[in-house]
Design a protein around this motif. Sequence first.
Motif, PDB file in Angstrom:
ATOM      1  N   ALA A   3      12.349   1.417 -77.970  1.00  0.00           N
ATOM      2  CA  ALA A   3      12.227   1.829 -76.576  1.00  0.00           C
ATOM      3  C   ALA A   3      11.808   3.296 -76.481  1.00  0.00           C
ATOM      4  O   ALA A   3      10.870   3.641 -75.762  1.00  0.00           O
ATOM      5  CB  ALA A   3      13.556   1.609 -75.864  1.00  0.00           C
ATOM      6  N   SER A   4      12.493   4.166 -77.219  1.00  0.00           N
ATOM      7  CA  SER A   4      12.169   5.595 -77.107  1.00  0.00           C
ATOM      8  C   SER A   4      10.736   5.841 -77.561  1.00  0.00           C
ATOM      9  O   SER A   4      10.012   6.640 -76.983  1.00  0.00           O
ATOM     10  CB  SER A   4      13.151   6.438 -77.928  1.00  0.00           C
ATOM     11  N   TYR A   5      10.320   5.123 -78.620  1.00  0.00           N
ATOM     12  CA  TYR A   5       8.948   5.248 -79.120  1.00  0.00           C
ATOM     13  C   TYR A   5       7.947   4.974 -78.002  1.00  0.00           C
ATOM     14  O   TYR A   5       6.964   5.695 -77.831  1.00  0.00           O
ATOM     15  CB  TYR A   5       8.769   4.257 -80.262  1.00  0.00           C
ATOM     16  N   ARG A   6       8.221   3.946 -77.188  1.00  0.00           N
ATOM     17  CA  ARG A   6       7.271   3.590 -76.139  1.00  0.00           C
ATOM     18  C   ARG A   6       7.323   4.560 -74.951  1.00  0.00           C
ATOM     19  O   ARG A   6       6.299   4.965 -74.439  1.00  0.00           O
ATOM     20  CB  ARG A   6       7.526   2.149 -75.675  1.00  0.00           C
ATOM     21  N   PHE A   7       8.542   4.931 -74.546  1.00  0.00           N
ATOM     22  CA  PHE A   7       8.628   5.870 -73.404  1.00  0.00           C
ATOM     23  C   PHE A   7       8.060   7.239 -73.772  1.00  0.00           C
ATOM     24  O   PHE A   7       7.450   7.907 -72.951  1.00  0.00           O
ATOM     25  CB  PHE A   7      10.078   5.996 -72.937  1.00  0.00           C
ATOM     26  N   GLU A   8       8.280   7.671 -75.043  1.00  0.00           N
ATOM     27  CA  GLU A   8       7.757   8.980 -75.469  1.00  0.00           C
ATOM     28  C   GLU A   8       6.257   9.068 -75.306  1.00  0.00           C
ATOM     29  O   GLU A   8       5.698  10.126 -75.104  1.00  0.00           O
ATOM     30  CB  GLU A   8       8.052   9.200 -76.962  1.00  0.00           C
ATOM     31  N   ARG A   9       5.600   7.949 -75.485  1.00  0.00           N
ATOM     32  CA  ARG A   9       4.144   7.968 -75.454  1.00  0.00           C
ATOM     33  C   ARG A   9       3.588   7.718 -74.051  1.00  0.00           C
ATOM     34  O   ARG A   9       2.392   7.830 -73.832  1.00  0.00           O
ATOM     35  CB  ARG A   9       3.603   6.942 -76.439  1.00  0.00           C
ATOM     36  N   GLY A  10       4.450   7.352 -73.149  1.00  0.00           N
ATOM     37  CA  GLY A  10       3.995   7.149 -71.774  1.00  0.00           C
ATOM     38  C   GLY A  10       3.956   5.674 -71.459  1.00  0.00           C
ATOM     39  O   GLY A  10       3.234   4.918 -72.101  1.00  0.00           O
ATOM     40  N   SER A  11       4.737   5.243 -70.463  1.00  0.00           N
ATOM     41  CA  SER A  11       4.765   3.813 -70.143  1.00  0.00           C
ATOM     42  C   SER A  11       4.098   3.589 -68.796  1.00  0.00           C
ATOM     43  O   SER A  11       3.845   4.525 -68.050  1.00  0.00           O
ATOM     44  CB  SER A  11       6.208   3.312 -70.130  1.00  0.00           C
ATOM     45  N   ASP A  12       3.831   2.329 -68.520  1.00  0.00           N
ATOM     46  CA  ASP A  12       3.095   1.946 -67.327  1.00  0.00           C
ATOM     47  C   ASP A  12       4.091   1.715 -66.193  1.00  0.00           C
ATOM     48  O   ASP A  12       4.868   0.764 -66.222  1.00  0.00           O
ATOM     49  CB  ASP A  12       2.313   0.659 -67.654  1.00  0.00           C
ATOM     50  N   VAL A  13       4.063   2.584 -65.191  1.00  0.00           N
ATOM     51  CA  VAL A  13       5.035   2.493 -64.109  1.00  0.00           C
ATOM     52  C   VAL A  13       4.872   1.209 -63.301  1.00  0.00           C
ATOM     53  O   VAL A  13       5.818   0.667 -62.746  1.00  0.00           O
ATOM     54  CB  VAL A  13       4.970   3.751 -63.215  1.00  0.00           C
ATOM     55  N   GLU A  14       3.662   0.689 -63.291  1.00  0.00           N
ATOM     56  CA  GLU A  14       3.377  -0.475 -62.449  1.00  0.00           C
ATOM     57  C   GLU A  14       3.871  -1.790 -63.057  1.00  0.00           C
ATOM     58  O   GLU A  14       3.915  -2.814 -62.393  1.00  0.00           O
ATOM     59  CB  GLU A  14       1.868  -0.585 -62.183  1.00  0.00           C
ATOM     60  N   ILE A  15       4.212  -1.769 -64.343  1.00  0.00           N
ATOM     61  CA  ILE A  15       4.534  -3.043 -64.981  1.00  0.00           C
ATOM     62  C   ILE A  15       6.033  -3.365 -64.903  1.00  0.00           C
ATOM     63  O   ILE A  15       6.447  -4.481 -65.214  1.00  0.00           O
ATOM     64  CB  ILE A  15       4.050  -3.065 -66.442  1.00  0.00           C
ATOM     65  N   CYS A  16       6.851  -2.385 -64.452  1.00  0.00           N
ATOM     66  CA  CYS A  16       8.307  -2.561 -64.459  1.00  0.00           C
ATOM     67  C   CYS A  16       8.738  -3.894 -63.834  1.00  0.00           C
ATOM     68  O   CYS A  16       9.483  -4.667 -64.447  1.00  0.00           O
ATOM     69  CB  CYS A  16       8.990  -1.429 -63.705  1.00  0.00           C
ATOM     70  N   ASP A  17       8.257  -4.150 -62.643  1.00  0.00           N
ATOM     71  CA  ASP A  17       8.748  -5.323 -61.924  1.00  0.00           C
ATOM     72  C   ASP A  17       8.253  -6.610 -62.565  1.00  0.00           C
ATOM     73  O   ASP A  17       8.984  -7.575 -62.717  1.00  0.00           O
ATOM     74  CB  ASP A  17       8.310  -5.262 -60.456  1.00  0.00           C
ATOM     75  N   TRP A  18       6.994  -6.596 -62.995  1.00  0.00           N
ATOM     76  CA  TRP A  18       6.435  -7.806 -63.601  1.00  0.00           C
ATOM     77  C   TRP A  18       7.190  -8.137 -64.889  1.00  0.00           C
ATOM     78  O   TRP A  18       7.539  -9.283 -65.159  1.00  0.00           O
ATOM     79  CB  TRP A  18       4.942  -7.611 -63.869  1.00  0.00           C
ATOM     80  N   ALA A  19       7.436  -7.104 -65.712  1.00  0.00           N
ATOM     81  CA  ALA A  19       8.143  -7.322 -66.976  1.00  0.00           C
ATOM     82  C   ALA A  19       9.530  -7.870 -66.696  1.00  0.00           C
ATOM     83  O   ALA A  19      10.037  -8.740 -67.421  1.00  0.00           O
ATOM     84  CB  ALA A  19       8.214  -6.019 -67.764  1.00  0.00           C
ATOM     85  N   SER A  20      10.165  -7.375 -65.628  1.00  0.00           N
ATOM     86  CA  SER A  20      11.495  -7.850 -65.269  1.00  0.00           C
ATOM     87  C   SER A  20      11.446  -9.337 -64.903  1.00  0.00           C
ATOM     88  O   SER A  20      12.266 -10.130 -65.367  1.00  0.00           O
ATOM     89  CB  SER A  20      11.990  -7.012 -64.085  1.00  0.00           C
ATOM     90  N   GLN A  21      10.430  -9.719 -64.133  1.00  0.00           N
ATOM     91  CA  GLN A  21      10.294 -11.140 -63.756  1.00  0.00           C
ATOM     92  C   GLN A  21      10.063 -12.010 -64.973  1.00  0.00           C
ATOM     93  O   GLN A  21      10.603 -13.098 -65.115  1.00  0.00           O
ATOM     94  CB  GLN A  21       9.128 -11.315 -62.783  1.00  0.00           C
ATOM     95  N   ARG A  22       9.236 -11.489 -65.883  1.00  0.00           N
ATOM     96  CA  ARG A  22       8.919 -12.248 -67.096  1.00  0.00           C
ATOM     97  C   ARG A  22      10.201 -12.465 -67.915  1.00  0.00           C
ATOM     98  O   ARG A  22      10.453 -13.559 -68.408  1.00  0.00           O
ATOM     99  CB  ARG A  22       7.874 -11.464 -67.901  1.00  0.00           C
ATOM    100  N   ALA A  23      11.005 -11.431 -68.010  1.00  0.00           N
ATOM    101  CA  ALA A  23      12.239 -11.544 -68.786  1.00  0.00           C
ATOM    102  C   ALA A  23      13.195 -12.507 -68.104  1.00  0.00           C
ATOM    103  O   ALA A  23      13.846 -13.324 -68.759  1.00  0.00           O
ATOM    104  CB  ALA A  23      12.876 -10.169 -68.962  1.00  0.00           C
ATOM    105  N   VAL A  24      13.257 -12.428 -66.792  1.00  0.00           N
ATOM    106  CA  VAL A  24      14.140 -13.336 -66.055  1.00  0.00           C
ATOM    107  C   VAL A  24      13.757 -14.784 -66.352  1.00  0.00           C
ATOM    108  O   VAL A  24      14.594 -15.623 -66.661  1.00  0.00           O
ATOM    109  CB  VAL A  24      14.068 -13.059 -64.540  1.00  0.00           C
TER     110      VAL A  24
END
Lengths: 336, 820
Positions: B377-398
Amino acid sequence: MSLLDQIVPVKDSAMAELAQAGDLGMLDQAKGRYLGPEGRFTALMKQLGTLPKEDRPLAGKAINAAKIEIESALAARRSELELQALIPKEPTDFTLPGRRRFPGRLHPLTQVTHDIVRCFRKLGFAVADGPEIEDEYHCFDALNTPADHPARDSQDTFFLEQRAGGGSLLRTHTSSVQIRVMSSQPPPVRIVVPGRVYRRDNADATHNPTFHQIEGLYVDKAVTVADLKGTVEFVFKELLGDEVKLRFRPHYFSYTEPSFEIDFSSSLTRKMGKEWLEIAGCGMVHPKVFEAVGYDPEQWSGWAFGFGIERVAMIRYGIPDIRLFYENDVRFLRQF
Amino acid sequence: MKITYQWLRQYVEFPWTPEELAERLTMLGLEVEAVERQSGDFEGVVVAQVMSREKHPNADKLSVCRVYDGTGERQIVCGAQNFQAGDKVPLIVPGASLPSKPGEAAFIIKVGKIRGVESQGMMCSAEELGLPPKEDGLWILEASATVGQAFAEHMGRRGSDVIYDLEITPNRPDLNSLLGIAREVAAVTGNPLRIPSVDFSSDQTSGFASMTGPVSELMKVRIEAPDLCPRYTARVICGVKVGPSPDWLRSTLEKVGLRSINNVVDVTNYVMLETGQPLHAFDSHLVAKGASGVPTIVVRAASDGEIFVTLDGQHRKLSHEMLLIADEEKGIALAGVMGGRNTEIHENTVDILLESACFKPTPIRRTSKTLGLRTDASYRFERGSDVEICDWASQRAVKLILETAGGNLASGVVDEYPMTEIAKAILLRHAKVGQLLGVEIPDARQVAILASLGFEVLPAETEALPGCAIFGVPSFRVDIKREADLIEEIARLFGVDKIPSTPPRGCVGAHAFDSVYDELMGVRGLLSAAGLSEAQGQTLIGDEAAGWAVGAEGMTGLSNPLSAEMNVLRPSLLPGLLDSLRHNASRKNGDVGLFEIGRVFPFINGKVEEHRRVALALTGERAPSFWSGTDREARCNAYDLKGILEDFFEAFGLKSMVYTRRVESDPLFHESAVIALGGKVVLGEMGLVHPMLAKIHGLRDPVLMAELNLDLLLARRHAAKHFKPLPQFPSVRRDVAMGVAEAISHDAVLQAVRQARATHLDSVELFDVFRGKGLAEGAKSVAYAFTYRHPDRTLTDAEVNLAHEKLVAHLVRQLQATVR
């Protein structure tokens, strides 16, 4: 026996002894026995005065002739013996080892550096350099390195102690010289920069905290990726032979855009069991770098490429361990 | 980032073999660092269909069948009786082997003749495949089985796969995900990107009917540090059953090196790999209730000294620079790095709170670095994550949690997104592409390439600008900031190999160092001709070694040295050369001559200096070994080193060097001299290394070293050369041997000779120094040859005698010498 009768036997005896003399010393002794103050021939000459006046011309003539004969034989024998003395006593054994002088050798890193420099100079590049102690501006900021890039970390970069100037560091690449040169001269620029650089890596077979890079920079009007490729291909063909093949892979460096890594393929890489081996990084100078040095990116474009000298030397000579370069073992140095 | 061939195929179709995929990814800029092949279960077994069945011409109990394996028909001879044309069966192809019983060799299937009829494989029973026996004879598969499918796949077992380890450059965080990589492949192939479904309503197992109410009534989120956490989404799933993951999930994670924990945690990891968005699941009953009576998530800075126990059981001491996910009472996760032990999912968890948030790189990097804790997780956030994907990723996980762990989803989402990021738009001048790349790419092609990567032309803005296009930058491309970045994308997808190479163009470079480089090569040439090999020493040395050359105040130290052996910048090249001599002596190379050209960094007058020096070192036998001669064993002494220096100075264009013996002691040298140009400009020093110091370094023979300031040397040299006419008339030589006191130096004699101003004196040469027999204690005999010459005529004996007698008389007077 009359004086006249004695001349020929003494002369003959003298001639025989001169001929028998085996070296210059014996020759001088023989000469003394006849022509010296007590010599036998000298004795004859002394007798000449005791002869009656009317006999003297005849005897004198004969003695003179004999003397000339002896002296010329002496001279001839002397030069013969002198020549003999010059000739070595023992024959030369041409299979014996010769007396070596062992001139020193240039360090393999110098030799590789110079070969690379020579390739660039054929293209009109000038050799440039800059300080090894750098500041963050020249090493990172002006090269568009983000403020929180890991390379700027004290894990990876050596910083000097406080009293030596806060923020002073040992340059991590020769690219800092790009900034120094472009900031101090107007375009076009055509330089090649060899030099020492530093990374905070523990020494092992492929790492040393000190190593060498070389870097080329070309800035002009309408410089393109095609120019970059053409020059890189020229340099590596000069360096590694005509059969070398190159490929450019997209990559990322903060100070070029687009950026590429260069792989090469040759009998050397195949010997190492690989088709492609990474050798250099390159790209088109990032507009932000141009802005930092006051060049107008709309007017000028350029490329830069660089690589590690140790790596090239290791590949070229088959050297397995980078530390060998810094041990200066004479048995190593004499191989190049 | 690890991916697998089969996994990638779920998101995009591509016509490449595993080797071709590696090559394609590499040329796209995703360098493949390692490829690992993993064999699967039922290797070489496919679902096949019997097309025809005929009696074997030579055997009653056998039949000859035509069997379709999905790519072609094979002839198979079979002994089983329980099947007919149209049946689907497992078929093992030649080259593959049946599972062996313990202690037996594997049975490899070959093409062979059975009773004179060729058989190209074998149809199998369950028992033959190592499974529990079913009916007698072949295993007849259900009619819905897909012909040609790998049998392992048909069975839901692990198939063979190829795992790639990719080097993702730090500018492309979007490629730390399967979907990101698939997007690149889609752009190259033109095939569509297959984005997984997040449609819950079609899901039969989730039982929405009994859900407990909208999520906004079940929990709250409060972001106290919006600059560090621009978005936080949360969902709640009630009534999950935590347990082991299904095979497909476990094996996928294991292939890419992740350990399977349980179905809920595995889904969060799977979706992180799939989308690049790290997720975290909390046990919602362990999150404290806030004032509103429901669990409340607070995103805040940690307090200095706050202690927090992470999932791995470590007690972490936090600081105010770190971002913490907390409830109203305590910290529950280190934002973007690792969850907390106090709220982790365990086997009895029934209700979960799913976090999908966006954290800024800086606090995550700081936390991860300070604590020495790096996670996926830290590896990905350190490099910059996509703010727009938060909700979609949450739905996918659900969706995947509902599928694998059951439960009911509370409706809706809590989505704290205080400041929506403004989408970037960048202008591309089509002509600029050719200008930078050196190849013409049609405008339409440029647009198509960018569109395939998710960059859309903004038509309204573009219309007014002929020859240009304005592109909207997708939110996942955090690396795209300006036109050059778009051009790079075009170059990458167009193919760098398709850009032509143009021969180098004319232009003459200029730099002040260019001539210095040649001068340095000249120095190298002269010194190597003198028999010294070039050394390259470490720039970083230990302060103890540096102390041989300068005091502690003269050293420049590092603030972050690697070790005590490398804690200062060399103030001199001599300690390094001494160490190289030591290295050679320890390898039984006792005869060594080295020189080094390099920079030194002494600390002088309150600042660090950086200049070039050249240093020389000499020890051991004077000449390479030879099999004859009287002084074969002779060792180098100070005069050997001085001779090299003299030759060097002469060839390099430096005259009138004065060597002044040092009186003060020196840690390095037992005896040494300062070398100064004209006696004034100090260029360096030479000397005999202290024998004790030499001994410490394992050196038995005398060690001679010298060091010169190379910058000064270059500045002071007279490289220009001028022809001097060769003498036309013979010279006359007169020798004198004189007894003088030990204290009279050669320089003193020369000075006296100069004072005498002898007429026609052309040169003076010392040819013998002798001490001992026939001389008083403290006296020495020095013998000089004086050469007299007139440029325009032959000198007479009388003239020479007169001049010489006057000279000798002067020397006798001046030096209290006795002529011998």
